[in-house]
Design an enzyme around this catalytic site. Structure first.
Site, short mmCIF file in Angstrom:
data_model
loop_
_atom_site.label_atom_id
_atom_site.label_comp_id
_atom_site.label_asym_id
_atom_site.label_seq_id
_atom_site.Cartn_x
_atom_site.Cartn_y
_atom_site.Cartn_z
N HIS A 78 -2.00 -11.04 -7.14
CA HIS A 78 -2.13 -9.93 -8.08
C HIS A 78 -0.88 -9.04 -8.00
CE1 HIS A 78 -3.71 -6.34 -10.09
NE2 HIS A 78 -3.40 -5.64 -9.00
N ASP A 107 23.63 -7.35 -31.15
CA ASP A 107 22.78 -8.16 -30.27
C ASP A 107 23.13 -7.80 -28.84
OD1 ASP A 107 21.24 -10.28 -29.05
OD2 ASP A 107 21.40 -11.38 -30.92
N TRP A 143 1.90 -9.09 -1.08
CA TRP A 143 3.09 -9.31 -1.91
C TRP A 143 4.36 -8.99 -1.12
CZ3 TRP A 143 6.98 -6.22 -4.31
CH2 TRP A 143 6.92 -4.87 -4.00
N SER A 170 16.19 -14.36 -12.83
CA SER A 170 15.95 -13.90 -14.20
C SER A 170 16.25 -12.41 -14.31
CB SER A 170 14.48 -14.18 -14.57
OG SER A 170 14.15 -13.51 -15.75
N SER A 171 15.80 -11.64 -13.32
CA SER A 171 16.05 -10.19 -13.35
C SER A 171 17.54 -9.88 -13.29
CB SER A 171 15.36 -9.51 -12.17
OG SER A 171 13.99 -9.69 -12.24
N HIS A 254 11.67 -0.45 -2.19
CA HIS A 254 11.55 0.90 -2.71
C HIS A 254 12.34 1.10 -4.00
CE1 HIS A 254 9.72 4.71 -2.75
NE2 HIS A 254 10.86 5.17 -3.19
N GLU A 256 12.84 -1.12 -6.00
CA GLU A 256 12.04 -1.89 -6.95
C GLU A 256 10.99 -1.01 -7.63
OE1 GLU A 256 12.18 -4.93 -8.14
OE2 GLU A 256 10.22 -4.97 -9.12
N TYR A 258 11.33 2.06 -8.32
CA TYR A 258 12.04 2.84 -9.34
C TYR A 258 12.51 1.97 -10.49
CZ TYR A 258 11.38 6.61 -6.21
OH TYR A 258 10.77 7.54 -5.44
N SER A 269 10.61 9.88 -22.51
CA SER A 269 11.61 10.82 -23.02
C SER A 269 11.97 10.56 -24.48
CB SER A 269 12.89 10.74 -22.16
OG SER A 269 12.60 11.02 -20.83
N HIS A 303 9.96 4.93 4.71
CA HIS A 303 8.68 5.65 4.63
C HIS A 303 7.52 4.68 4.42
CE1 HIS A 303 9.42 6.30 0.04
NE2 HIS A 303 8.58 5.31 0.19
N HIS A 304 7.84 3.42 4.09
CA HIS A 304 6.78 2.42 3.96
C HIS A 304 6.36 1.89 5.33
CE1 HIS A 304 7.01 1.97 -0.45
NE2 HIS A 304 8.28 2.26 -0.28
N THR A 329 12.42 14.41 -9.73
CA THR A 329 11.22 14.02 -10.48
C THR A 329 10.58 15.26 -11.09
OG1 THR A 329 10.92 12.26 -8.86
CG2 THR A 329 9.10 12.66 -10.37
N LYS A 332 12.27 16.27 -14.20
CA LYS A 332 11.84 15.46 -15.36
C LYS A 332 10.51 15.97 -15.91
CE LYS A 332 14.20 11.14 -14.84
NZ LYS A 332 14.61 11.20 -16.24
N ARG A 451 -6.99 -1.24 3.36
CA ARG A 451 -6.73 -2.11 2.22
C ARG A 451 -6.71 -3.57 2.69
NH1 ARG A 451 -0.21 -1.25 1.10
NH2 ARG A 451 -0.64 -2.71 -0.60
#
Lengths: 526, 175
Positions: A78, A107, A143, A170-171, A254, A256, A258, A269, A303-304, A329, A332, A451
């Site tokens: 998932h 293009d 994951w 691909s990314s 991390h 990722e 963002y 925006s 921090h993870h 943040t 924003k 979890r």
């Protein structure tokens, strides 16, 4: 925001090729954008069904429908599918559709590579899904693929690694294309500080992708060599360090996060000024805030992993650096609210999703601040509070922004207005059910429910049942989303070129639906 | 896009080039900034023992550089048509003229071939004495038509003409 001096009419030779070959060999940015969006929608449902398996199993304590190994495979798949198959491709699809039109380019800069970067995805996605049918089952280590647990994966392991490599490839190709397009193909007069915010956020996202993807590739390659080639990068018995993997993974992971949220900021925006009928408040500060968030994303990864046993100085550094992200943040969120302030607001479906994004993403941001406090994180770590936090960021954040974007630009893509009544139904069903789904998970986490477990203590039953009801309601609501899109593609009230009264920007100067080729001749931007 | 101006000696000049918003030097700066960033990250991990990040970073940087180089190279193409008193000069190339064709102004014809099939683009060429050179291949059909009209007008504008005995059709130079 930019305005064009000319209105572009449909060009000659504007009929797209017909048949399957059109989609297989297309180099047209609109076709490729459509392919990305369809792929991500399919993957959203695949990943969503896995989420429903998880939530069904958690309806009550004990083992109901699936064994714990399969449950863990579901949580792992998932996560991987939603991150790499649904959210990221959806934003790349939006980028493909919109960036060339927003900057007045005909293009993408590298159209053939664009075709490749899409067509790698279905193969990578299929390979990842095929692991469900392999000996030993699908990957079940989360994951994040932490060793040594992930090294216990059966035959699926090399397929997991190869599919992650392909998804990353691909990314990277998408990111290179986006950087090359934005920097080299802007219309005359479209200076960097005149670019729409969506383009800015994608430019910064592409930089992030380029910077961190080799780290992911290196990390999973080391896992592969540890399992099959006798290396000991992460094996303490051979002189390696399993915690090192966490550092490497989160140095990728991390940013990722963002990568998945900055384009959402860009979408919001674009939408809020349109329906507030005011220019975006603090355009420059929005650009600088995006760049600041991107920079800070590189220095907060640990921090993870506060609980792995870091030195106190490390804990303090990562705690304060993480809290610092609240500043840009906050800029924003302030600017979005200030844009709405005293605006002539109307609440069409894109605006409803955008407003919900601002409120609910901020809730996710605040729970993130709670998690940033290192001593508190020792309590919250690996609990359902974390699950609630990142789902508020990625579902009511990233996914709601994608919904908003689809409703906002769907008339431009199809030439028809979507059914506003059904769109609003989709919004209200989604926004209610998503809170029923995720808000109780805060309580569960704070009460101590971990979890990634198929079973739980009996005192967690009620809130789990509420959450599961929310999950099924949210999942079923998305069928309405598909119906609204299908109905809009099939027909409906004809959309004008501008579509929305307050819409500004080059994409609104071309007819609806956007011709197959737009801006073959570069517009002059004032 | 077509830019019409005059060269230092006052001759009319048409510059035909793709739209381009960043110089190659600007692209190089992007590559260098990302190279330093990725190099620092990869070197840091290599120093801590995770050296496999390095080759991936190198490969990715090479791919980025190749992509930007390809785009910048394609966008650096130029065609310059200069209309002098006696001659029409066409220069084509990247960064500097790599191909130069000179036609006598009195004899040069602007040929715009419209396609027989709607899916094919029109073709624009300057032709003289059986020699032809295609120009404006990177333009849209609308731009090519506009360029053809402007070239015809510029070539036909009053100016030095070829001697009458060399001019059998009495001055119908452009079609």
């Amino acid at each position: 925001m930019s305005t064009a001096t000319t209105t572009h009419e449909a060009h000659h030779h504007d009929e797209p090729p017909r048949g399957l070959k059109r989609w297989l060999f297309t180099t047209n940015h609109k076709d490729i954008g459509t392919l990305y969006l369809i792929f991500s929608l399919v993957m959203l449902f695949v990943g969503g069904i896995m989420a429903l398996v998880i939530r069904a199993e958690l309806w009550e304590p004990g083992i109901q429908y699936v064994d714990p190994q399969f449950f863990n495979a579901m949580t792992t798949m998932h996560g991987l599918i939603m991150v790499f198959g649904a959210i990221m491709p959806a934003f790349v699809g939006l980028a493909n559709w919109l960036i060339p039109m927003m900057i007045g380019a005909p293009d993408m800069a590298l159209p053939r590579m664009n075709n490749w970067s899409f067509w790698i995805l279905p193969f990578a996605g299929a390979m990842l899904l095929s692991t469900l049918f392999m000996e030993g089952g699908a990957p079940a280590a989360g994951w994040t693929m932490y060793p040594p647990l992930v090294l216990q994966t059966g035959e699926a392991f090399p397929f997991l690694i190869f599919s992650v490599h392909l998804l990353g490839l691909s990314s990277i190709m998408g990111a290179i294309n986006i950087i090359a397009t934005i920097l080299n193909m802007r219309a005359p007069g479209m200076t960097l500080m005149k670019m729409p915010l969506f383009v800015w956020t994608w430019l910064i996202t592409a930089y992030l992708l380029i910077a961190v993807m080799p780290v992911l590739a290196g990390a999973v390659t080391m896992l592969l060599t540890d399992k099959y080639f006798g290396t000991s990068f992460f094996d303490a018995a051979g002189g390696g360090d399993p915690v090192m993997f966490q550092h490497i993974f989160w140095f990728f992971g991390h940013p990722e996060v963002y990568i998945m949220i900055l384009p959402a900021f860009g979408v919001i925006s674009q939408i809020i000024p349109t329906f507030a009928r005011k220019p975006l408040f603090g355009y420059s500060s929005m650009v600088y805030a995006t760049a600041s968030i991107a920079f800070l994303s590189f220095i907060v990864w640990a921090h993870h992993m506060f609980t792995v046993g870091m030195p106190l100085a490390g804990e303090l550094f990562f705690m304060y650096a993480t809290m610092l992200i609240a500043v840009p943040t906050g800029v924003k969120v302030f600017n979005w609210v200030a844009t709405m302030w005293r605006g002539a607001m109307t609440f069409e479906t894109p605006m409803l999703f955008a407003v919900a994004f601002v409120i609910l993403f901020t809730i996710g941001g605040f729970s993130g601040l709670m998690l940033a406090i290192a001593p508190a994180d020792f309590q919250y770590h690996d609990s359902y509070f974390v699950v609630a936090h990142f789902h508020y960021v990625l579902v009511t954040g990233a996914l709601f922004a994608i919904f908003a974007a689809v409703y906002y630009w769907l008339p431009k893509w199809t030439g028809h207005m979507y059914d506003e009544r059904l769109g609003k139904w989709h919004f209200w069903l989604s926004v209610i059910s998503v809170n029923v789904l995720y808000f109780p998970q805060h309580f569960l986490g704070l009460a101590g429910m971990p979890r990634r477990y198929a079973d739980y203590a009996i005192q967690f039953t009620e809130w789990n049942q509420v959450s599961t009801i929310g999950a099924f309601a949210f999942g079923l609501s998305q069928l309405l989303f598909v119906y609204v899109i299908w109905k809009c593609v099939r027909g409906g009230q004809k959309a004008t070129a501008q579509v929305w009264e307050g819409a500004k920007g080059l994409e609104w100067t071309v007819p609806s639906p956007a011709p197959y080729h737009t801006f073959a001749e570069a517009p002059e931007v004032k | 896009m077509i830019i019409e101006d005059s060269d230092p000696s006052g001759r009319r000049r048409f510059v035909i080039r793709p739209n381009r918003s960043l110089s190659w030097r600007g692209n190089l700066t992007v590559i260098m900034v990302l190279g330093v960033l990725m190099g620092t990250v990869a070197a840091g991990f290599a120093w801590r023992g995770a050296w496999p990040v390095l080759p991936f970073a190198g490969l990715e940087l090479a791919a980025l550089a190749a992509g930007l180089y390809w785009v910048a190279r394609r966008l650096s193409y130029r065609e310059v048509v200069t209309i002098g008193p006696e001659e029409v000069v066409v220069e084509q190339g990247r960064r500097r003229p790599q191909r130069r064709s000179v036609f006598p102004r009195a004899w040069v014809r602007v040929m715009l071939e419209r396609p027989s099939h709607g899916l094919h683009p029109a073709r624009l060429a300057l032709r003289c004495h059986g020699r032809a050179i295609e120009i404006g291949a990177l333009l849209t059909d609308e731009e090519r038509e506009r360029l053809a009209a402007r070239l015809r007008a510029a070539i036909a504008a009053p100016g030095p003409r070829a001697p009458d005995h060399l001019h059998p059709t009495g001055g119908d130079r452009a079609t």
